[in-house]
Write a protein that holds these residues in place. Structure first.
Motif, PDB file in Angstrom:
ATOM      1  N   CYS A   1      -7.013  49.955  24.514  1.00  0.00           N
ATOM      2  CA  CYS A   1      -7.856  48.763  24.647  1.00  0.00           C
ATOM      3  C   CYS A   1      -8.187  48.480  26.113  1.00  0.00           C
ATOM      4  CB  CYS A   1      -7.168  47.554  24.014  1.00  0.00           C
ATOM      5  SG  CYS A   1      -8.241  46.102  23.904  1.00  0.00           S
ATOM      6  N   PRO A   2      -9.170  49.190  26.670  1.00  0.00           N
ATOM      7  CA  PRO A   2      -9.601  48.863  28.033  1.00  0.00           C
ATOM      8  C   PRO A   2     -10.282  47.501  28.066  1.00  0.00           C
ATOM      9  CG  PRO A   2     -11.036  50.514  27.058  1.00  0.00           C
ATOM     10  CD  PRO A   2      -9.922  50.309  26.088  1.00  0.00           C
ATOM     11  N   PRO A   3     -10.407  46.894  29.246  1.00  0.00           N
ATOM     12  CA  PRO A   3     -11.026  45.573  29.351  1.00  0.00           C
ATOM     13  C   PRO A   3     -12.417  45.529  28.726  1.00  0.00           C
ATOM     14  CG  PRO A   3      -9.996  46.188  31.422  1.00  0.00           C
ATOM     15  CD  PRO A   3      -9.933  47.395  30.556  1.00  0.00           C
ATOM     16  N   GLY A   4     -12.661  44.496  27.920  1.00  0.00           N
ATOM     17  CA  GLY A   4     -13.955  44.332  27.285  1.00  0.00           C
ATOM     18  C   GLY A   4     -14.089  45.006  25.936  1.00  0.00           C
TER      19      GLY A   4
ATOM     20  N   THR B   1     -12.342  46.053  21.953  1.00  0.00           N
ATOM     21  CA  THR B   1     -11.321  45.790  20.945  1.00  0.00           C
ATOM     22  C   THR B   1     -10.452  47.036  20.838  1.00  0.00           C
ATOM     23  OG1 THR B   1     -12.794  46.586  19.198  1.00  0.00           O
ATOM     24  CG2 THR B   1     -12.809  44.214  19.646  1.00  0.00           C
ATOM     25  N   PRO B   2      -9.200  46.927  20.374  1.00  0.00           N
ATOM     26  CA  PRO B   2      -8.336  48.113  20.286  1.00  0.00           C
ATOM     27  C   PRO B   2      -8.973  49.214  19.427  1.00  0.00           C
ATOM     28  CG  PRO B   2      -7.054  46.116  19.986  1.00  0.00           C
ATOM     29  CD  PRO B   2      -8.487  45.694  19.964  1.00  0.00           C
ATOM     30  N   TYR B   3      -8.913  50.448  19.926  1.00  0.00           N
ATOM     31  CA  TYR B   3      -9.418  51.575  19.135  1.00  0.00           C
ATOM     32  C   TYR B   3      -8.481  51.773  17.948  1.00  0.00           C
ATOM     33  CZ  TYR B   3     -11.452  56.085  17.946  1.00  0.00           C
ATOM     34  OH  TYR B   3     -12.080  57.114  17.273  1.00  0.00           O
ATOM     35  N   PRO B   4      -9.022  51.874  16.717  1.00  0.00           N
ATOM     36  CA  PRO B   4      -8.163  51.787  15.534  1.00  0.00           C
ATOM     37  C   PRO B   4      -7.579  53.092  14.999  1.00  0.00           C
ATOM     38  CG  PRO B   4     -10.457  51.732  14.874  1.00  0.00           C
ATOM     39  CD  PRO B   4     -10.448  51.809  16.373  1.00  0.00           C
ATOM     40  N   LYS B   5      -7.910  54.232  15.586  1.00  0.00           N
ATOM     41  CA  LYS B   5      -7.492  55.514  15.008  1.00  0.00           C
ATOM     42  C   LYS B   5      -6.827  56.404  16.051  1.00  0.00           C
ATOM     43  CE  LYS B   5      -9.117  54.730  10.836  1.00  0.00           C
ATOM     44  NZ  LYS B   5      -8.292  54.739   9.612  1.00  0.00           N
ATOM     45  N   ALA B   6      -6.287  57.547  15.574  1.00  0.00           N
ATOM     46  CA  ALA B   6      -5.530  58.455  16.447  1.00  0.00           C
ATOM     47  C   ALA B   6      -6.412  59.458  17.176  1.00  0.00           C
ATOM     48  CB  ALA B   6      -4.479  59.201  15.622  1.00  0.00           C
ATOM     49  N   ILE B   7      -7.607  59.740  16.640  1.00  0.00           N
ATOM     50  CA  ILE B   7      -8.512  60.710  17.257  1.00  0.00           C
ATOM     51  C   ILE B   7      -9.926  60.149  17.213  1.00  0.00           C
ATOM     52  CG2 ILE B   7      -7.047  62.623  16.484  1.00  0.00           C
ATOM     53  CD1 ILE B   7      -9.245  63.334  14.438  1.00  0.00           C
ATOM     54  N   CYS B   8     -10.850  60.810  17.916  1.00  0.00           N
ATOM     55  CA  CYS B   8     -12.268  60.480  17.824  1.00  0.00           C
ATOM     56  C   CYS B   8     -12.976  61.598  17.064  1.00  0.00           C
ATOM     57  CB  CYS B   8     -12.890  60.333  19.208  1.00  0.00           C
ATOM     58  SG  CYS B   8     -12.201  59.001  20.213  1.00  0.00           S
ATOM     59  N   THR B   9     -13.858  61.212  16.136  1.00  0.00           N
ATOM     60  CA  THR B   9     -14.611  62.182  15.346  1.00  0.00           C
ATOM     61  C   THR B   9     -16.096  61.852  15.489  1.00  0.00           C
ATOM     62  OG1 THR B   9     -14.305  60.784  13.387  1.00  0.00           O
ATOM     63  CG2 THR B   9     -12.767  62.612  13.683  1.00  0.00           C
ATOM     64  N   SER B  10     -16.806  62.626  16.298  1.00  0.00           N
ATOM     65  CA  SER B  10     -18.205  62.318  16.618  1.00  0.00           C
ATOM     66  C   SER B  10     -19.114  63.326  15.924  1.00  0.00           C
ATOM     67  CB  SER B  10     -18.400  62.339  18.133  1.00  0.00           C
ATOM     68  OG  SER B  10     -17.563  61.355  18.735  1.00  0.00           O
ATOM     69  N   VAL B  11     -19.869  62.837  14.934  1.00  0.00           N
ATOM     70  CA  VAL B  11     -20.650  63.699  14.043  1.00  0.00           C
ATOM     71  C   VAL B  11     -22.136  63.641  14.386  1.00  0.00           C
ATOM     72  CG1 VAL B  11     -21.196  64.226  11.628  1.00  0.00           C
ATOM     73  CG2 VAL B  11     -18.955  63.242  12.219  1.00  0.00           C
TER      74      VAL B  11
ATOM     75  N   PHE C   1      -4.115  57.220  31.329  1.00  0.00           N
ATOM     76  CA  PHE C   1      -5.128  57.879  30.506  1.00  0.00           C
ATOM     77  C   PHE C   1      -6.396  58.139  31.326  1.00  0.00           C
ATOM     78  CE2 PHE C   1      -6.883  57.585  25.853  1.00  0.00           C
ATOM     79  CZ  PHE C   1      -7.503  58.806  26.005  1.00  0.00           C
ATOM     80  N   HIS C   2      -6.942  57.096  31.933  1.00  0.00           N
ATOM     81  CA  HIS C   2      -8.164  57.219  32.734  1.00  0.00           C
ATOM     82  C   HIS C   2      -7.889  56.711  34.139  1.00  0.00           C
ATOM     83  CE1 HIS C   2      -9.815  56.859  28.554  1.00  0.00           C
ATOM     84  NE2 HIS C   2     -10.530  57.883  28.994  1.00  0.00           N
ATOM     85  N   GLU C   3      -8.016  57.586  35.112  1.00  0.00           N
ATOM     86  CA  GLU C   3      -7.799  57.216  36.501  1.00  0.00           C
ATOM     87  C   GLU C   3      -8.817  57.946  37.369  1.00  0.00           C
ATOM     88  OE1 GLU C   3      -3.690  58.470  36.981  1.00  0.00           O
ATOM     89  OE2 GLU C   3      -4.311  60.409  37.766  1.00  0.00           O
TER      90      GLU C   3
ATOM     91  N   ARG D   1     -31.634  61.490  27.053  1.00  0.00           N
ATOM     92  CA  ARG D   1     -30.267  61.162  27.436  1.00  0.00           C
ATOM     93  C   ARG D   1     -29.851  59.739  27.081  1.00  0.00           C
ATOM     94  NH1 ARG D   1     -29.419  58.050  31.914  1.00  0.00           N
ATOM     95  NH2 ARG D   1     -31.150  57.702  33.374  1.00  0.00           N
ATOM     96  N   GLU D   2     -30.802  58.869  26.706  1.00  0.00           N
ATOM     97  CA  GLU D   2     -30.476  57.470  26.459  1.00  0.00           C
ATOM     98  C   GLU D   2     -29.524  57.313  25.277  1.00  0.00           C
ATOM     99  OE1 GLU D   2     -34.020  57.624  28.921  1.00  0.00           O
ATOM    100  OE2 GLU D   2     -33.589  58.530  26.971  1.00  0.00           O
ATOM    101  N   ILE D   3     -28.666  56.291  25.380  1.00  0.00           N
ATOM    102  CA  ILE D   3     -27.622  56.088  24.378  1.00  0.00           C
ATOM    103  C   ILE D   3     -27.809  54.757  23.655  1.00  0.00           C
ATOM    104  CG2 ILE D   3     -26.027  57.412  25.822  1.00  0.00           C
ATOM    105  CD1 ILE D   3     -24.589  54.724  26.416  1.00  0.00           C
ATOM    106  N   LYS D   4     -27.079  54.612  22.550  1.00  0.00           N
ATOM    107  CA  LYS D   4     -27.071  53.365  21.782  1.00  0.00           C
ATOM    108  C   LYS D   4     -25.647  53.084  21.336  1.00  0.00           C
ATOM    109  CE  LYS D   4     -29.029  51.163  17.658  1.00  0.00           C
ATOM    110  NZ  LYS D   4     -29.949  51.344  16.482  1.00  0.00           N
ATOM    111  N   GLU D   5     -25.140  51.897  21.644  1.00  0.00           N
ATOM    112  CA  GLU D   5     -23.800  51.508  21.205  1.00  0.00           C
ATOM    113  C   GLU D   5     -23.877  50.872  19.833  1.00  0.00           C
ATOM    114  OE1 GLU D   5     -20.651  48.081  22.366  1.00  0.00           O
ATOM    115  OE2 GLU D   5     -21.133  49.469  24.000  1.00  0.00           O
ATOM    116  N   MET D   6     -22.993  51.286  18.925  1.00  0.00           N
ATOM    117  CA  MET D   6     -22.997  50.765  17.571  1.00  0.00           C
ATOM    118  C   MET D   6     -22.199  49.462  17.480  1.00  0.00           C
ATOM    119  SD  MET D   6     -24.994  52.977  16.522  1.00  0.00           S
ATOM    120  CE  MET D   6     -25.110  52.453  14.796  1.00  0.00           C
ATOM    121  N   PRO D   7     -22.399  48.690  16.405  1.00  0.00           N
ATOM    122  CA  PRO D   7     -21.760  47.377  16.297  1.00  0.00           C
ATOM    123  C   PRO D   7     -20.239  47.392  16.341  1.00  0.00           C
ATOM    124  CG  PRO D   7     -23.579  47.541  14.734  1.00  0.00           C
ATOM    125  CD  PRO D   7     -23.386  48.910  15.322  1.00  0.00           C
ATOM    126  N   ASP D   8     -19.591  48.548  16.056  1.00  0.00           N
ATOM    127  CA  ASP D   8     -18.122  48.578  16.099  1.00  0.00           C
ATOM    128  C   ASP D   8     -17.577  48.491  17.522  1.00  0.00           C
ATOM    129  OD1 ASP D   8     -18.238  51.194  17.232  1.00  0.00           O
ATOM    130  OD2 ASP D   8     -18.105  52.146  15.274  1.00  0.00           O
ATOM    131  N   GLY D   9     -18.472  48.573  18.524  1.00  0.00           N
ATOM    132  CA  GLY D   9     -18.056  48.436  19.909  1.00  0.00           C
ATOM    133  C   GLY D   9     -17.519  49.710  20.543  1.00  0.00           C
TER     134      GLY D   9
END
Length: 279
Positions: free
Chosen positions: A74-77, A79-89, A192-194, A227-235
């Motif tokens: 849960c980085p600033p801004g 909500t906690p990520y709810p799963k153990a991995i990321c699956t990007s389809v 994790f991120h530095e 290259r433009e992106i779109k953030e989905m409602p899940d944040g």
């Protein structure tokens, strides 16, 4: 899990890893890649992304004795990520949340794995093409894989982070693709991120100079369209704005006294491109 580009609050001083740190990172990196080796036979048409998450989570905790770093991250801004991995389809660039989505013939999916072992993070991701992928999907995947390795091959003491970004950008754009700029690679260790941020575009000779003992990820996100992106409602989930396909590969890399060492290689890793000569 990608770092948000230009987030200076969480990207300050670069740490040079000690021999003890490097030993810990070798173990964590190998374990992360072995999760991908384990899950590979299960990534097939008809499986849900939620099932892949469940299998990876159980393997990490019960077999490896590792902690899945994304879970409740849960980085600033955020909500906690709810799963153990990321699956990007398909058109998901990064941070796709596993769930009920069932993979179908022709899909492409990136599985992003980060484990914690003895306090150290190992971070890697891999693309999977299901059934009979399109020519576009296969070419995008191949070019993105080459981009990652071309970037890695620039790593040595005295080189600059801009050298990595430049060669990646040149290769992707020469193929007619675009580089995502809002997310980037990152330093990694007990955090994790530095620092440093590792952009996948740029100019040679710019940004930080590389020193032995630095450890960071190289993880280009390449879009078939714009290259433009779109953030989905899940944040969390990030998609291509034009719904074009996206691909990504990731390794964690140590800067050595003479070059580099990839910390996230494993027995099941795909063949390294012929133009790369590992030390």
């Amino acid at each position: 899990m990608q770092a948000l580009a230009n987030d200076k609050k969480r990207m300050e001083a670069i740490t040079i890893k000690t021999p003890e740190d490097i030993a810990g990172m070798r173990i964590a990196g190998k374990l992360a890649s072995e999760v991908l080796d384990y899950i590979t036979p299960f990534v097939k048409v008809g499986v849900s992304t939620g099932e892949l998450d469940r299998l990876c989570h159980e393997f990490m905790v019960n077999v490896q004795g590792t902690i899945p770093a994304p879970l409740n991250y849960c980085p600033p801004g955020y909500t906690p990520y709810p799963k153990a991995i990321c699956t990007s389809v398909n058109d998901v660039i990064c941070h796709g949340i596993p769930g009920d989505k069932v993979l179908k013939d022709g899909d492409s999916v990136n599985l992003d794995i980060t484990v914690i072992k003895n306090g150290y993070h190992g971070d890697t991701s891999r693309m999977f093409l299901l059934g009979e992928p399109s020519i576009l999907s296969k070419r995008l995947n191949a070019i993105t894989y080459e981009c990652m390795w071309l970037g890695i091959d620039k790593i040595k003491p005295g080189a600059h982070l801009g050298d990595i970004g430049h060669v990646i950008q040149q290769h992707a754009e020469r193929a007619g693709y675009s580089i995502v700029r809002e997310f980037c690679g990152h330093g990694i260790g007990k955090i994790f991120h530095e620092a440093p941020q590792v952009m996948h575009y740029g100019k040679p000779g710019t940004m930080e100079k590389l020193l032995p003992g630095m450890i960071f990820t190289v993880e280009p996100m390449v879009n078939a369209g714009r290259r433009e992106i779109k953030e989905m409602p899940d944040g969390w989930t990030i998609k291509t704005k034009d719904r074009s396909l996206s691909a990504q590969w990731e390794h964690t890399v140590l800067v050595t006294e003479t070059g580099y060492e990839v910390l996230t290689l494993s027995a099941g890793y795909p063949p390294i491109p012929d133009f790369i000569k590992l030390a």
